[in-house]
Design a protein around this motif. Structure first.
Motif, short mmCIF file in Angstrom:
data_model
loop_
_atom_site.label_atom_id
_atom_site.label_comp_id
_atom_site.label_asym_id
_atom_site.label_seq_id
_atom_site.Cartn_x
_atom_site.Cartn_y
_atom_site.Cartn_z
N ASP A 1 101.43 14.08 104.17
CA ASP A 1 100.56 13.74 103.12
C ASP A 1 99.21 14.37 103.03
O ASP A 1 98.88 15.05 102.30
CB ASP A 1 100.43 12.20 103.27
CG ASP A 1 99.91 11.72 101.87
OD1 ASP A 1 100.23 12.54 100.73
OD2 ASP A 1 99.32 10.47 101.56
N GLY A 2 98.90 14.80 104.41
CA GLY A 2 97.46 15.34 104.63
C GLY A 2 97.54 16.83 104.47
O GLY A 2 96.97 17.46 103.61
N LEU A 3 98.90 17.22 104.88
CA LEU A 3 99.08 18.97 104.78
C LEU A 3 99.19 18.95 103.36
O LEU A 3 98.73 20.11 102.55
CB LEU A 3 100.34 19.48 105.28
CG LEU A 3 100.17 19.42 106.75
CD1 LEU A 3 101.65 19.67 107.64
CD2 LEU A 3 99.11 20.37 107.18
N TYR A 4 100.01 18.26 102.46
CA TYR A 4 100.08 18.37 100.88
C TYR A 4 98.86 18.30 100.06
O TYR A 4 98.26 19.26 99.16
CB TYR A 4 100.85 17.22 100.52
CG TYR A 4 101.51 17.52 99.01
CD1 TYR A 4 102.75 18.00 98.79
CD2 TYR A 4 100.73 17.12 97.80
CE1 TYR A 4 103.25 18.21 97.56
CE2 TYR A 4 101.17 17.11 96.55
CZ TYR A 4 102.60 17.77 96.45
OH TYR A 4 103.00 17.89 95.26
N SER A 5 97.85 17.59 100.63
CA SER A 5 96.53 17.66 100.00
C SER A 5 95.60 18.71 100.40
O SER A 5 94.93 19.04 99.54
CB SER A 5 95.80 16.13 100.29
OG SER A 5 96.47 15.08 100.03
N LEU A 6 95.88 19.21 101.43
CA LEU A 6 95.31 20.48 102.20
C LEU A 6 95.51 21.64 101.33
O LEU A 6 94.71 22.28 101.02
CB LEU A 6 95.56 20.76 103.49
CG LEU A 6 94.64 21.98 104.23
CD1 LEU A 6 93.37 21.64 104.04
CD2 LEU A 6 95.44 21.86 105.59
N VAL A 7 96.75 21.63 100.94
CA VAL A 7 97.27 22.74 100.08
C VAL A 7 96.59 22.56 98.56
O VAL A 7 96.23 23.69 98.08
CB VAL A 7 98.83 23.15 99.97
CG1 VAL A 7 99.18 23.71 98.96
CG2 VAL A 7 99.37 23.43 101.40
N SER A 8 96.68 21.45 98.31
CA SER A 8 96.13 21.12 96.81
C SER A 8 94.79 21.57 96.84
O SER A 8 94.36 21.76 95.58
CB SER A 8 96.29 19.60 96.56
OG SER A 8 97.60 19.31 96.51
N ILE A 9 93.80 21.32 97.86
CA ILE A 9 92.39 21.72 97.86
C ILE A 9 92.23 23.26 97.44
O ILE A 9 91.54 23.46 96.56
CB ILE A 9 91.97 21.54 99.06
CG1 ILE A 9 91.60 19.88 99.38
CG2 ILE A 9 90.37 22.09 99.25
CD1 ILE A 9 91.38 19.67 101.05
N GLY A 10 92.95 24.00 98.40
CA GLY A 10 93.04 25.48 97.88
C GLY A 10 93.44 25.87 96.34
O GLY A 10 92.68 26.50 95.68
N LEU A 11 94.49 25.18 96.10
CA LEU A 11 95.12 25.34 94.69
C LEU A 11 94.13 24.71 93.52
O LEU A 11 94.09 25.24 92.47
CB LEU A 11 96.43 24.80 94.66
CG LEU A 11 97.27 25.55 95.62
CD1 LEU A 11 98.44 24.88 95.79
CD2 LEU A 11 97.41 27.14 95.35
N SER A 12 93.46 23.66 94.00
CA SER A 12 92.47 23.00 92.89
C SER A 12 91.39 23.97 92.72
O SER A 12 90.76 24.24 91.73
CB SER A 12 92.00 21.83 93.36
OG SER A 12 93.03 20.86 93.27
N ALA A 13 90.73 24.67 93.65
CA ALA A 13 89.79 25.63 93.56
C ALA A 13 90.35 26.92 92.85
O ALA A 13 89.56 27.49 91.91
CB ALA A 13 89.37 26.24 95.00
N LEU A 14 91.50 27.15 93.00
CA LEU A 14 92.29 28.42 92.19
C LEU A 14 92.27 27.78 90.84
O LEU A 14 91.95 28.63 89.81
CB LEU A 14 93.58 28.64 92.57
CG LEU A 14 94.52 29.69 91.84
CD1 LEU A 14 93.63 31.07 91.91
CD2 LEU A 14 95.72 29.77 92.34
N ALA A 15 92.61 26.52 90.65
CA ALA A 15 92.57 26.17 89.01
C ALA A 15 91.36 26.16 88.51
O ALA A 15 91.17 26.42 87.25
CB ALA A 15 93.30 24.85 89.04
N ILE A 16 90.10 25.79 89.21
CA ILE A 16 88.82 25.98 88.59
C ILE A 16 88.44 27.38 88.25
O ILE A 16 87.75 27.64 87.30
CB ILE A 16 87.62 25.41 89.50
CG1 ILE A 16 88.01 23.82 89.79
CG2 ILE A 16 86.45 25.41 88.99
CD1 ILE A 16 87.32 23.18 90.92
N MET A 17 88.68 28.14 89.11
CA MET A 17 88.48 29.67 88.80
C MET A 17 89.11 30.23 87.59
O MET A 17 88.56 30.87 86.69
CB MET A 17 88.88 30.40 90.09
CG MET A 17 88.16 30.42 91.26
SD MET A 17 88.64 31.40 92.89
CE MET A 17 88.65 32.77 92.14
#
Length: 309
Positions: free
Chosen positions: A44-60
Protein backbone atom coordinates in the motif's frame (compact mmCIF):
# COMPACT_ATOMS: atom_id res chain seq x y z
CA UNK A 1 -1.13 49.79 -2.55
CA UNK A 2 -1.43 46.23 -1.27
CA UNK A 3 -0.50 43.45 -3.66
CA UNK A 4 -2.67 40.34 -3.55
CA UNK A 5 -1.08 37.00 -4.37
CA UNK A 6 -2.73 35.27 -7.34
CA UNK A 7 -5.15 32.51 -6.43
CA UNK A 8 -4.04 29.03 -7.36
CA UNK A 9 -6.05 27.17 -9.98
CA UNK A 10 -8.69 24.90 -8.30
CA UNK A 11 -7.47 21.88 -10.26
CA UNK A 12 -3.89 22.48 -9.12
CA UNK A 13 -5.10 22.83 -5.53
CA UNK A 14 -6.90 19.49 -5.80
CA UNK A 15 -3.85 17.79 -7.32
CA UNK A 16 -1.56 19.25 -4.64
CA UNK A 17 -3.96 18.03 -1.96
CA UNK A 18 -3.80 14.54 -3.48
CA UNK A 19 0.00 14.77 -3.59
CA UNK A 20 0.39 15.67 0.09
CA UNK A 21 -2.20 13.10 1.13
CA UNK A 22 -0.13 10.49 -0.71
CA UNK A 23 3.01 11.64 1.14
CA UNK A 24 1.27 11.12 4.47
CA UNK A 25 0.06 7.67 3.46
CA UNK A 26 3.53 6.65 2.26
CA UNK A 27 5.20 7.54 5.55
CA UNK A 28 2.43 5.92 7.60
CA UNK A 29 2.19 2.69 5.61
CA UNK A 30 5.90 2.02 5.06
CA UNK A 31 6.79 2.57 8.73
CA UNK A 32 3.75 0.70 9.99
CA UNK A 33 4.08 -2.11 7.45
CA UNK A 34 7.72 -2.81 8.32
CA UNK A 35 6.92 -2.73 12.05
CA UNK A 36 3.96 -5.10 11.65
CA UNK A 37 5.78 -7.35 9.15
CA UNK A 38 2.94 -6.93 6.65
CA UNK A 39 3.62 -7.16 2.93
CA UNK A 40 0.11 -5.83 2.31
CA UNK A 41 0.74 -2.58 4.19
CA UNK A 42 4.16 -2.14 2.55
CA UNK A 43 2.54 -2.68 -0.86
CA UNK A 44 0.00 0.00 0.00
CA UNK A 45 2.89 2.33 0.83
CA UNK A 46 4.73 1.57 -2.39
CA UNK A 47 1.56 2.21 -4.39
CA UNK A 48 1.23 5.61 -2.73
CA UNK A 49 4.94 6.30 -3.26
CA UNK A 50 4.60 5.76 -7.00
CA UNK A 51 1.48 7.94 -6.94
CA UNK A 52 3.47 10.83 -5.45
CA UNK A 53 5.80 11.11 -8.41
CA UNK A 54 2.93 10.61 -10.83
CA UNK A 55 0.77 13.22 -9.09
CA UNK A 56 3.65 15.68 -9.51
CA UNK A 57 3.69 14.74 -13.21
CA UNK A 58 -0.06 15.39 -13.37
CA UNK A 59 0.41 18.86 -11.89
CA UNK A 60 3.11 19.65 -14.45
CA UNK A 61 0.87 18.41 -17.27
CA UNK A 62 -2.04 20.54 -16.07
CA UNK A 63 0.11 23.66 -15.84
CA UNK A 64 1.47 22.99 -19.31
CA UNK A 65 -2.03 22.59 -20.73
CA UNK A 66 -3.14 25.82 -19.03
CA UNK A 67 -0.61 27.82 -21.10
CA UNK A 68 -2.94 27.50 -24.08
CA UNK A 69 -2.23 27.66 -27.80
CA UNK A 70 0.72 29.33 -29.48
CA UNK A 71 2.76 28.98 -32.66
CA UNK A 72 4.19 25.63 -31.49
CA UNK A 73 0.88 24.21 -30.22
CA UNK A 74 -1.72 25.81 -32.51
CA UNK A 75 -4.52 23.64 -31.08
CA UNK A 76 -3.45 23.96 -27.45
CA UNK A 77 -1.43 21.79 -25.06
CA UNK A 78 -4.26 19.71 -23.60
CA UNK A 79 -2.83 16.48 -25.06
CA UNK A 80 -0.25 16.56 -22.26
CA UNK A 81 -3.05 15.69 -19.81
CA UNK A 82 -3.96 12.27 -21.28
CA UNK A 83 -0.24 11.59 -21.90
CA UNK A 84 0.41 12.07 -18.17
CA UNK A 85 -2.49 9.74 -17.37
CA UNK A 86 -1.09 7.05 -19.70
CA UNK A 87 2.30 7.23 -17.96
CA UNK A 88 0.64 7.11 -14.55
CA UNK A 89 -1.66 4.19 -15.33
CA UNK A 90 1.19 2.19 -16.91
CA UNK A 91 3.40 2.62 -13.84
CA UNK A 92 0.62 1.72 -11.41
CA UNK A 93 -0.39 -1.28 -13.50
CA UNK A 94 3.20 -2.55 -13.49
CA UNK A 95 3.37 -2.20 -9.70
CA UNK A 96 0.16 -4.20 -9.32
CA UNK A 97 1.54 -7.03 -11.46
CA UNK A 98 4.79 -7.01 -9.46
CA UNK A 99 2.84 -7.18 -6.19
CA UNK A 100 0.73 -10.10 -7.37
CA UNK A 101 3.80 -12.12 -8.41
CA UNK A 102 5.44 -11.56 -5.00
CA UNK A 103 2.22 -12.53 -3.24
CA UNK A 104 2.05 -15.83 -5.11
CA UNK A 105 5.66 -16.50 -4.12
CA UNK A 106 4.81 -15.87 -0.43
CA UNK A 107 1.82 -18.20 -0.58
CA UNK A 108 3.85 -20.98 -2.18
CA UNK A 109 6.48 -20.66 0.58
CA UNK A 110 4.05 -20.97 3.47
CA UNK A 111 2.65 -17.51 3.94
CA UNK A 112 3.79 -14.74 6.27
CA UNK A 113 3.25 -14.16 10.01
CA UNK A 114 2.15 -10.58 10.79
CA UNK A 115 1.04 -8.62 13.83
CA UNK A 116 -2.65 -8.89 12.98
CA UNK A 117 -3.87 -6.47 15.66
CA UNK A 118 -1.46 -3.75 14.56
CA UNK A 119 -2.32 -4.35 10.90
CA UNK A 120 -6.03 -4.10 11.71
CA UNK A 121 -5.49 -0.72 13.39
CA UNK A 122 -3.65 0.53 10.30
CA UNK A 123 -6.47 -0.68 8.05
CA UNK A 124 -9.03 1.32 10.06
CA UNK A 125 -6.94 4.50 9.82
CA UNK A 126 -6.21 3.98 6.10
CA UNK A 127 -9.89 3.35 5.32
CA UNK A 128 -11.11 6.49 7.06
CA UNK A 129 -8.33 8.61 5.54
CA UNK A 130 -8.85 7.23 2.04
CA UNK A 131 -12.60 7.90 2.18
CA UNK A 132 -11.99 11.49 3.32
CA UNK A 133 -9.52 12.23 0.50
CA UNK A 134 -11.77 10.55 -2.09
CA UNK A 135 -14.74 12.70 -1.04
CA UNK A 136 -12.72 15.92 -1.37
CA UNK A 137 -11.40 15.00 -4.83
CA UNK A 138 -14.78 13.80 -6.09
CA UNK A 139 -16.21 17.22 -5.27
CA UNK A 140 -13.33 18.92 -7.08
CA UNK A 141 -13.72 16.58 -10.08
CA UNK A 142 -17.26 17.80 -10.80
CA UNK A 143 -15.98 20.86 -12.65
CA UNK A 144 -12.26 20.22 -13.20
CA UNK A 145 -10.07 18.39 -15.69
CA UNK A 146 -9.55 14.73 -16.49
CA UNK A 147 -6.44 14.81 -14.31
CA UNK A 148 -8.51 15.56 -11.20
CA UNK A 149 -11.02 12.91 -12.22
CA UNK A 150 -8.16 10.42 -12.56
CA UNK A 151 -6.91 11.31 -9.07
CA UNK A 152 -10.42 10.96 -7.68
CA UNK A 153 -10.89 7.55 -9.34
CA UNK A 154 -7.61 6.37 -7.86
CA UNK A 155 -8.56 7.44 -4.34
CA UNK A 156 -11.99 5.84 -4.64
CA UNK A 157 -10.23 2.60 -5.50
CA UNK A 158 -7.81 3.11 -2.59
CA UNK A 159 -10.67 3.66 -0.15
CA UNK A 160 -12.63 0.63 -1.35
CA UNK A 161 -9.62 -1.66 -1.16
CA UNK A 162 -8.65 -0.33 2.26
CA UNK A 163 -12.03 -1.62 3.39
CA UNK A 164 -11.21 -4.99 1.80
CA UNK A 165 -7.88 -4.97 3.66
CA UNK A 166 -9.71 -4.11 6.88
CA UNK A 167 -11.92 -7.15 6.44
CA UNK A 168 -8.93 -9.38 5.71
CA UNK A 169 -6.97 -8.33 8.79
CA UNK A 170 -10.10 -8.74 10.90
CA UNK A 171 -10.21 -12.36 9.70
CA UNK A 172 -6.52 -12.75 10.64
CA UNK A 173 -7.22 -11.47 14.15
CA UNK A 174 -10.10 -13.95 14.52
CA UNK A 175 -7.96 -16.83 13.22
CA UNK A 176 -5.17 -16.02 15.70
CA UNK A 177 -7.66 -15.69 18.54
CA UNK A 178 -9.14 -19.12 17.78
CA UNK A 179 -5.78 -20.89 17.55
CA UNK A 180 -5.56 -21.11 13.75
CA UNK A 181 -2.18 -19.37 13.51
CA UNK A 182 -1.02 -21.32 10.45
CA UNK A 183 -4.11 -20.32 8.43
CA UNK A 184 -3.58 -16.71 9.53
CA UNK A 185 -0.15 -16.74 7.84
CA UNK A 186 -1.84 -16.81 4.42
CA UNK A 187 -4.09 -13.81 5.02
CA UNK A 188 -1.45 -11.13 4.33
CA UNK A 189 -0.10 -12.48 0.99
CA UNK A 190 -3.63 -13.40 -0.09
CA UNK A 191 -4.68 -9.82 0.53
CA UNK A 192 -1.75 -8.56 -1.55
CA UNK A 193 -2.73 -10.87 -4.41
CA UNK A 194 -6.41 -9.94 -4.32
CA UNK A 195 -5.84 -6.20 -3.84
CA UNK A 196 -3.11 -5.90 -6.49
CA UNK A 197 -5.29 -7.66 -9.05
CA UNK A 198 -8.32 -5.54 -8.15
CA UNK A 199 -6.19 -2.40 -8.23
CA UNK A 200 -5.52 -3.14 -11.90
CA UNK A 201 -9.00 -1.98 -12.91
CA UNK A 202 -8.15 1.61 -11.99
CA UNK A 203 -5.02 2.01 -14.20
CA UNK A 204 -6.54 -0.09 -16.98
CA UNK A 205 -9.65 2.11 -17.08
CA UNK A 206 -7.59 5.30 -16.95
CA UNK A 207 -5.24 4.00 -19.67
CA UNK A 208 -8.09 3.20 -22.04
CA UNK A 209 -9.80 6.56 -21.56
CA UNK A 210 -6.55 8.53 -21.95
CA UNK A 211 -5.44 6.58 -25.01
CA UNK A 212 -8.83 7.25 -26.57
CA UNK A 213 -8.17 10.97 -26.17
CA UNK A 214 -4.61 10.80 -27.51
CA UNK A 215 -5.89 8.99 -30.61
CA UNK A 216 -8.64 11.69 -30.94
CA UNK A 217 -11.36 9.07 -31.06
CA UNK A 218 -15.00 10.13 -30.84
CA UNK A 219 -15.93 11.68 -27.50
CA UNK A 220 -17.31 9.12 -25.08
CA UNK A 221 -20.82 9.29 -23.65
CA UNK A 222 -22.49 11.39 -22.41
CA UNK A 223 -20.40 14.13 -24.06
CA UNK A 224 -20.91 12.82 -27.60
CA UNK A 225 -24.68 12.65 -27.19
CA UNK A 226 -24.80 16.14 -25.69
CA UNK A 227 -23.01 17.61 -28.72
CA UNK A 228 -25.27 15.71 -31.13
CA UNK A 229 -28.30 17.01 -29.24
CA UNK A 230 -27.12 20.59 -29.77
CA UNK A 231 -26.84 19.96 -33.52
CA UNK A 232 -30.26 18.35 -33.78
CA UNK A 233 -32.00 21.14 -31.85
CA UNK A 234 -30.46 23.83 -34.06
CA UNK A 235 -31.25 21.87 -37.23
CA UNK A 236 -34.91 21.64 -36.24
CA UNK A 237 -35.11 25.24 -35.00
CA UNK A 238 -33.60 26.84 -38.12
CA UNK A 239 -34.88 24.57 -40.88
CA UNK A 240 -31.61 22.94 -42.00
CA UNK A 241 -31.99 19.74 -44.01
CA UNK A 242 -29.33 17.78 -42.13
CA UNK A 243 -26.45 18.16 -39.73
CA UNK A 244 -23.21 16.26 -39.28
CA UNK A 245 -21.07 16.28 -36.16
CA UNK A 246 -17.59 15.23 -35.14
CA UNK A 247 -16.48 15.58 -31.52
CA UNK A 248 -13.47 14.42 -29.56
CA UNK A 249 -12.25 15.26 -26.06
CA UNK A 250 -8.55 15.86 -25.42
CA UNK A 251 -7.82 16.51 -21.76
CA UNK A 252 -9.90 19.51 -20.70
CA UNK A 253 -10.57 20.60 -24.31
CA UNK A 254 -13.54 19.54 -26.40
CA UNK A 255 -13.01 19.70 -30.18
CA UNK A 256 -16.24 19.99 -32.13
CA UNK A 257 -17.01 20.29 -35.82
CA UNK A 258 -20.65 20.85 -36.75
CA UNK A 259 -21.86 21.05 -40.33
CA UNK A 260 -25.36 22.03 -41.48
CA UNK A 261 -26.85 21.36 -44.89
CA UNK A 262 -28.86 24.38 -46.06
CA UNK A 263 -32.00 23.39 -47.95
CA UNK A 264 -35.13 24.89 -49.45
CA UNK A 265 -36.81 24.99 -46.04
CA UNK A 266 -34.01 27.07 -44.49
CA UNK A 267 -35.52 30.57 -44.11
CA UNK A 268 -32.26 32.55 -44.11
CA UNK A 269 -28.86 32.15 -45.76
CA UNK A 270 -27.06 35.36 -44.87
CA UNK A 271 -23.81 35.74 -42.93
CA UNK A 272 -25.48 37.41 -39.92
CA UNK A 273 -27.82 34.43 -39.56
CA UNK A 274 -24.96 31.94 -39.73
CA UNK A 275 -23.01 33.90 -37.12
CA UNK A 276 -26.01 33.86 -34.79
CA UNK A 277 -26.19 30.06 -35.15
CA UNK A 278 -22.50 29.90 -34.25
CA UNK A 279 -23.12 32.03 -31.17
CA UNK A 280 -25.94 29.72 -30.07
CA UNK A 281 -23.65 26.71 -30.45
CA UNK A 282 -20.93 28.39 -28.38
CA UNK A 283 -23.39 29.17 -25.59
CA UNK A 284 -24.72 25.62 -25.53
CA UNK A 285 -21.30 23.97 -25.57
CA UNK A 286 -20.11 26.24 -22.76
CA UNK A 287 -22.59 24.52 -20.42
CA UNK A 288 -20.76 21.18 -20.86
CA UNK A 289 -17.90 22.44 -18.68
CA UNK A 290 -15.01 22.05 -21.14
CA UNK A 291 -12.87 24.56 -22.95
CA UNK A 292 -14.01 23.96 -26.50
CA UNK A 293 -12.57 24.50 -29.96
CA UNK A 294 -15.45 24.71 -32.41
CA UNK A 295 -15.76 24.79 -36.20
CA UNK A 296 -19.18 25.37 -37.75
CA UNK A 297 -19.77 24.81 -41.47
CA UNK A 298 -22.72 25.65 -43.71
CA UNK A 299 -23.21 24.27 -47.21
CA UNK A 300 -25.93 23.60 -49.72
CA UNK A 301 -24.15 20.46 -51.00
CA UNK A 302 -24.20 17.47 -48.69
CA UNK A 303 -21.13 15.88 -50.29
CA UNK A 304 -18.79 18.45 -48.70
CA UNK A 305 -19.75 17.57 -45.12
CA UNK A 306 -20.75 13.89 -45.23
CA UNK A 307 -17.63 12.59 -43.45
CA UNK A 308 -18.71 8.97 -43.75
CA UNK A 309 -17.64 8.93 -47.42
Amino acid sequence: MAVTAPRRNPAVRALLFSLWASVCFVVLSLVWGIAAGSQMIVFDGLYSLVSIGLSALAIMAHRTAAKGADSIYPWGRETWEPVAIVVKSTALGGLCLYGSVNAVREIVHGGRAVSAGSALTYAVIASLGGIAVAVVLLRAARTDTGLVRAEAAEWVGDAALSLVTLGGFLIAVILNATGHDYAARFVDPSLVLVVSLIYLWVPVGLFRAALREILTMAAAEPVGSAVAEVGEELRAAHGFDEFFVRASKVGSRLDVELAFVVGSSTPRRDVDFFDEVRAQIQRRLHTLGYRHSTSVLFTAQRQWVDWSH
